[in-house]
Design a protein around this motif. Structure first.
Motif, PDB file in Angstrom:
ATOM      1  N   GLU A   1       0.826  -1.187   0.000  1.00  0.00           N
ATOM      2  CA  GLU A   1       0.000   0.000   0.000  1.00  0.00           C
ATOM      3  C   GLU A   1       0.868   1.248   0.000  1.00  0.00           C
ATOM      4  O   GLU A   1       1.919   1.293   0.620  1.00  0.00           O
ATOM      5  CB  GLU A   1      -0.895   0.021   1.241  1.00  0.00           C
ATOM      6  N   ASN A   2       0.416   2.245  -0.715  1.00  0.00           N
ATOM      7  CA  ASN A   2       1.116   3.524  -0.731  1.00  0.00           C
ATOM      8  C   ASN A   2       0.513   4.398   0.368  1.00  0.00           C
ATOM      9  O   ASN A   2      -0.599   4.878   0.233  1.00  0.00           O
ATOM     10  CB  ASN A   2       0.964   4.189  -2.097  1.00  0.00           C
ATOM     11  N   GLN A   3       1.249   4.571   1.462  1.00  0.00           N
ATOM     12  CA  GLN A   3       0.739   5.331   2.592  1.00  0.00           C
ATOM     13  C   GLN A   3       1.351   6.730   2.585  1.00  0.00           C
ATOM     14  O   GLN A   3       2.559   6.880   2.476  1.00  0.00           O
ATOM     15  CB  GLN A   3       1.084   4.644   3.906  1.00  0.00           C
ATOM     16  N   GLU A   4       0.491   7.716   2.696  1.00  0.00           N
ATOM     17  CA  GLU A   4       0.967   9.083   2.796  1.00  0.00           C
ATOM     18  C   GLU A   4       1.240   9.407   4.259  1.00  0.00           C
ATOM     19  O   GLU A   4       0.543   8.940   5.147  1.00  0.00           O
ATOM     20  CB  GLU A   4      -0.074  10.051   2.251  1.00  0.00           C
ATOM     21  N   SER A   5       2.241  10.234   4.473  1.00  0.00           N
ATOM     22  CA  SER A   5       2.569  10.651   5.827  1.00  0.00           C
ATOM     23  C   SER A   5       1.485  11.585   6.364  1.00  0.00           C
ATOM     24  O   SER A   5       0.957  12.417   5.642  1.00  0.00           O
ATOM     25  CB  SER A   5       3.909  11.384   5.831  1.00  0.00           C
ATOM     26  N   LYS A   6       1.166  11.422   7.629  1.00  0.00           N
ATOM     27  CA  LYS A   6       0.187  12.301   8.272  1.00  0.00           C
ATOM     28  C   LYS A   6       0.873  13.533   8.859  1.00  0.00           C
ATOM     29  O   LYS A   6       0.218  14.424   9.376  1.00  0.00           O
ATOM     30  CB  LYS A   6      -0.577  11.538   9.351  1.00  0.00           C
ATOM     31  N   ASP A   7       2.193  13.574   8.770  1.00  0.00           N
ATOM     32  CA  ASP A   7       2.953  14.714   9.263  1.00  0.00           C
ATOM     33  C   ASP A   7       2.799  15.881   8.282  1.00  0.00           C
ATOM     34  O   ASP A   7       3.199  15.775   7.125  1.00  0.00           O
ATOM     35  CB  ASP A   7       4.427  14.329   9.391  1.00  0.00           C
ATOM     36  N   PRO A   8       2.238  17.008   8.724  1.00  0.00           N
ATOM     37  CA  PRO A   8       2.042  18.140   7.807  1.00  0.00           C
ATOM     38  C   PRO A   8       3.353  18.764   7.319  1.00  0.00           C
ATOM     39  O   PRO A   8       3.359  19.483   6.333  1.00  0.00           O
ATOM     40  CB  PRO A   8       1.229  19.139   8.633  1.00  0.00           C
ATOM     41  N   LEU A   9       4.441  18.464   8.005  1.00  0.00           N
ATOM     42  CA  LEU A   9       5.743  19.004   7.602  1.00  0.00           C
ATOM     43  C   LEU A   9       6.554  18.023   6.756  1.00  0.00           C
ATOM     44  O   LEU A   9       7.683  18.324   6.385  1.00  0.00           O
ATOM     45  CB  LEU A   9       6.554  19.396   8.846  1.00  0.00           C
ATOM     46  N   HIS A  10       5.967  16.887   6.442  1.00  0.00           N
ATOM     47  CA  HIS A  10       6.669  15.866   5.653  1.00  0.00           C
ATOM     48  C   HIS A  10       7.108  16.457   4.310  1.00  0.00           C
ATOM     49  O   HIS A  10       6.317  17.027   3.575  1.00  0.00           O
ATOM     50  CB  HIS A  10       5.764  14.655   5.420  1.00  0.00           C
ATOM     51  N   GLY A  11       8.385  16.337   4.010  1.00  0.00           N
ATOM     52  CA  GLY A  11       8.920  16.803   2.731  1.00  0.00           C
ATOM     53  C   GLY A  11       9.278  18.282   2.699  1.00  0.00           C
ATOM     54  O   GLY A  11       9.723  18.787   1.673  1.00  0.00           O
ATOM     55  N   ILE A  12       9.097  18.988   3.803  1.00  0.00           N
ATOM     56  CA  ILE A  12       9.434  20.413   3.856  1.00  0.00           C
ATOM     57  C   ILE A  12      10.707  20.567   4.677  1.00  0.00           C
ATOM     58  O   ILE A  12      10.773  20.148   5.828  1.00  0.00           O
ATOM     59  CB  ILE A  12       8.294  21.231   4.495  1.00  0.00           C
ATOM     60  N   THR A  13      11.717  21.154   4.078  1.00  0.00           N
ATOM     61  CA  THR A  13      12.996  21.300   4.779  1.00  0.00           C
ATOM     62  C   THR A  13      12.933  22.444   5.783  1.00  0.00           C
ATOM     63  O   THR A  13      12.133  23.383   5.640  1.00  0.00           O
ATOM     64  CB  THR A  13      14.146  21.584   3.792  1.00  0.00           C
ATOM     65  N   LEU A  14      13.802  22.365   6.772  1.00  0.00           N
ATOM     66  CA  LEU A  14      13.893  23.433   7.761  1.00  0.00           C
ATOM     67  C   LEU A  14      14.283  24.740   7.071  1.00  0.00           C
ATOM     68  O   LEU A  14      13.768  25.802   7.410  1.00  0.00           O
ATOM     69  CB  LEU A  14      14.907  23.073   8.849  1.00  0.00           C
ATOM     70  N   GLN A  15      15.147  24.657   6.083  1.00  0.00           N
ATOM     71  CA  GLN A  15      15.556  25.859   5.365  1.00  0.00           C
ATOM     72  C   GLN A  15      14.357  26.524   4.691  1.00  0.00           C
ATOM     73  O   GLN A  15      14.181  27.734   4.771  1.00  0.00           O
ATOM     74  CB  GLN A  15      16.620  25.529   4.325  1.00  0.00           C
ATOM     75  N   ARG A  16      13.513  25.746   4.061  1.00  0.00           N
ATOM     76  CA  ARG A  16      12.319  26.297   3.412  1.00  0.00           C
ATOM     77  C   ARG A  16      11.394  26.948   4.444  1.00  0.00           C
ATOM     78  O   ARG A  16      10.846  28.027   4.206  1.00  0.00           O
ATOM     79  CB  ARG A  16      11.584  25.204   2.656  1.00  0.00           C
ATOM     80  N   ILE A  17      11.235  26.289   5.579  1.00  0.00           N
ATOM     81  CA  ILE A  17      10.384  26.835   6.641  1.00  0.00           C
ATOM     82  C   ILE A  17      10.907  28.199   7.089  1.00  0.00           C
ATOM     83  O   ILE A  17      10.160  29.176   7.141  1.00  0.00           O
ATOM     84  CB  ILE A  17      10.314  25.860   7.838  1.00  0.00           C
ATOM     85  N   VAL A  18      12.195  28.265   7.391  1.00  0.00           N
ATOM     86  CA  VAL A  18      12.783  29.516   7.880  1.00  0.00           C
ATOM     87  C   VAL A  18      12.710  30.598   6.805  1.00  0.00           C
ATOM     88  O   VAL A  18      12.333  31.743   7.085  1.00  0.00           O
ATOM     89  CB  VAL A  18      14.240  29.296   8.354  1.00  0.00           C
ATOM     90  N   GLU A  19      13.036  30.252   5.567  1.00  0.00           N
ATOM     91  CA  GLU A  19      13.005  31.242   4.490  1.00  0.00           C
ATOM     92  C   GLU A  19      11.597  31.801   4.292  1.00  0.00           C
ATOM     93  O   GLU A  19      11.422  33.009   4.119  1.00  0.00           O
ATOM     94  CB  GLU A  19      13.520  30.643   3.188  1.00  0.00           C
ATOM     95  N   GLN A  20      10.592  30.947   4.322  1.00  0.00           N
ATOM     96  CA  GLN A  20       9.223  31.426   4.138  1.00  0.00           C
ATOM     97  C   GLN A  20       8.774  32.291   5.308  1.00  0.00           C
ATOM     98  O   GLN A  20       8.107  33.306   5.106  1.00  0.00           O
ATOM     99  CB  GLN A  20       8.258  30.253   3.936  1.00  0.00           C
ATOM    100  N   LEU A  21       9.143  31.909   6.525  1.00  0.00           N
ATOM    101  CA  LEU A  21       8.778  32.720   7.689  1.00  0.00           C
ATOM    102  C   LEU A  21       9.473  34.080   7.648  1.00  0.00           C
ATOM    103  O   LEU A  21       8.851  35.109   7.942  1.00  0.00           O
ATOM    104  CB  LEU A  21       9.111  31.982   8.986  1.00  0.00           C
ATOM    105  N   VAL A  22      10.733  34.093   7.261  1.00  0.00           N
ATOM    106  CA  VAL A  22      11.466  35.364   7.166  1.00  0.00           C
ATOM    107  C   VAL A  22      10.878  36.230   6.050  1.00  0.00           C
ATOM    108  O   VAL A  22      10.698  37.439   6.220  1.00  0.00           O
ATOM    109  CB  VAL A  22      12.977  35.121   6.951  1.00  0.00           C
TER     110      VAL A  22
END
Length: 76
Positions: free
Chosen positions: A2-23
């Motif tokens: 089965e192809n299971q998708e992660s339930k983590d909303p941050l799955h596949g998002i790098t910390l760098q992307r998070i910080v850059e978007q917040l900044v």
């Protein structure tokens, strides 16, 4: 299999992307007011913030929580 998708909303998002978007969205000044950590208030940069957040779990968690609260604003 089965192809299971992660339930983590941050799955596949790098910390760098998070910080850059917040900044980009808040700027370091507002980010430093929202999350009181020196990497956002004392001579801030993306690189120094990433270095600190990768070593400090409690701070990373706060940044990730703010990102999750802010995601709807990014999609506008």
């Amino acid at each position: 299999m089965e192809n299971q998708e992660s339930k983590d909303p941050l799955h596949g998002i790098t910390l760098q992307r998070i910080v850059e978007q917040l900044v980009d969205y808040y700027g370091f000044d507002t980010l430093g007011e929202l999350i009181k950590i020196k990497c956002f208030t004392d001579n801030p940069s993306i690189k120094s913030s990433l270095t600190f957040l990768r070593k400090t779990d409690w701070a990373r968690k706060k940044v990730e929580e703010l990102y999750l609260k802010t995601i709807p604003k990014f999609k506008v």
